[in-house]
Scaffold this motif. Sequence first.
Motif, mmCIF file in Angstrom:
data_model
loop_
_atom_site.group_PDB
_atom_site.id
_atom_site.type_symbol
_atom_site.label_atom_id
_atom_site.label_comp_id
_atom_site.label_asym_id
_atom_site.label_seq_id
_atom_site.Cartn_x
_atom_site.Cartn_y
_atom_site.Cartn_z
ATOM 1 N N ALA A 77 0.832 -1.204 0.000
ATOM 2 C CA ALA A 77 0.000 0.000 0.000
ATOM 3 C C ALA A 77 0.869 1.258 0.000
ATOM 4 N N ILE A 78 2.043 1.181 0.613
ATOM 5 C CA ILE A 78 2.971 2.321 0.620
ATOM 6 C C ILE A 78 3.718 2.420 -0.706
ATOM 7 N N ASN A 79 4.182 1.292 -1.217
ATOM 8 C CA ASN A 79 5.003 1.297 -2.433
ATOM 9 C C ASN A 79 4.212 1.579 -3.709
ATOM 10 N N LEU A 80 2.933 1.204 -3.735
ATOM 11 C CA LEU A 80 2.132 1.375 -4.953
ATOM 12 C C LEU A 80 2.047 2.845 -5.392
ATOM 13 N N PRO A 81 1.643 3.780 -4.528
ATOM 14 C CA PRO A 81 1.593 5.185 -4.987
ATOM 15 C C PRO A 81 2.965 5.757 -5.305
ATOM 16 N N LEU A 82 4.005 5.323 -4.580
ATOM 17 C CA LEU A 82 5.355 5.811 -4.862
ATOM 18 C C LEU A 82 5.805 5.386 -6.260
ATOM 19 N N ASN A 83 5.588 4.124 -6.593
ATOM 20 C CA ASN A 83 5.963 3.637 -7.922
ATOM 21 C C ASN A 83 5.130 4.316 -9.013
ATOM 22 N N ALA A 84 3.847 4.568 -8.727
ATOM 23 C CA ALA A 84 2.987 5.234 -9.715
ATOM 24 C C ALA A 84 3.465 6.660 -9.978
ATOM 25 N N VAL A 85 3.862 7.367 -8.914
ATOM 26 C CA VAL A 85 4.351 8.746 -9.077
ATOM 27 C C VAL A 85 5.647 8.770 -9.870
ATOM 28 N N ARG A 86 6.588 7.860 -9.559
ATOM 29 C CA ARG A 86 7.864 7.809 -10.270
ATOM 30 C C ARG A 86 7.660 7.461 -11.743
ATOM 31 N N LEU A 87 6.739 6.549 -12.025
ATOM 32 C CA LEU A 87 6.446 6.190 -13.416
ATOM 33 C C LEU A 87 5.882 7.388 -14.164
ATOM 34 N N ARG A 88 4.999 8.117 -13.524
ATOM 35 C CA ARG A 88 4.405 9.302 -14.152
ATOM 36 C C ARG A 88 5.477 10.364 -14.414
ATOM 37 N N GLU A 89 6.384 10.570 -13.447
ATOM 38 C CA GLU A 89 7.450 11.561 -13.619
ATOM 39 C C GLU A 89 8.351 11.206 -14.799
ATOM 40 N N MET A 90 8.724 9.928 -14.909
ATOM 41 C CA MET A 90 9.622 9.522 -15.974
ATOM 42 C C MET A 90 8.939 9.653 -17.334
ATOM 43 N N ARG A 91 7.670 9.301 -17.417
ATOM 44 C CA ARG A 91 6.938 9.448 -18.680
ATOM 45 C C ARG A 91 6.831 10.918 -19.071
#
Length: 224
Positions: A77-91
């Motif tokens: 639950a903690i890692n899911l939003p963090l990974n989603a934010v990083r993916l969005r930033e890189m895109r």
Amino acid sequence: MTASLIDAVTQWASSDSGKSTIAVAIAAVAWGEAAAVVGAAYFKGMIPLRAAAISSNVLGLIYGFAIGSLPIVTKHAINLPLNAVRLREMRRLISSVRDASANDLNFEWLKPFMHPANFRETDLVFEKGAEADQAYLVIDGKVEIVERGVVLGAGAIFGEMALFTKSCKRTASARCLTDVRLLAITYEQFEQLYFQNPKFGLYLVRLIVRRFEANHLGEELESS
């Protein structure tokens, strides 16, 4: 109707066949989560790595709820939003660099990865022949590339060409004509961005080549 459906599902889940099916499903989710973790470690590019990590988090949440494990649920639950934010930033970064390389010479997309560096009038940002480890973006003021007689204003980037030279040394000096506010990015950060996603490196090289061509054309027009 709803009550009857719930009773039927409850009875099925309590039966031997229901328990067996649920156990197989939970095992399949667990194996899927494990495969996603392995995939995340295998991928070299940051975008596929983050996508695999998000898949792992989603499957991990399902598995954690299924077996009633609070630590597993909390971790994913903690890692899911963090990974989603990083993916969005890189895109967003790749999209910004691609658009800049195709349309203009705007380096605004670099700002989130840079740190401030301020200089006084007459200060040298760097000297010709010095070791090069940073590139700079002018935020306010004017900087002169001494040996070329070129004056740079707000929005201009300089010092990045040494990244692509064999000696990694400055080919010219940069002197402040006014008090100057700059943003700086290290070559190490450039390399990290490149290895996180090779597309970034491709678009960055295209952008720098276009800027070099624009500068060269300007020099030809001035001398004609």
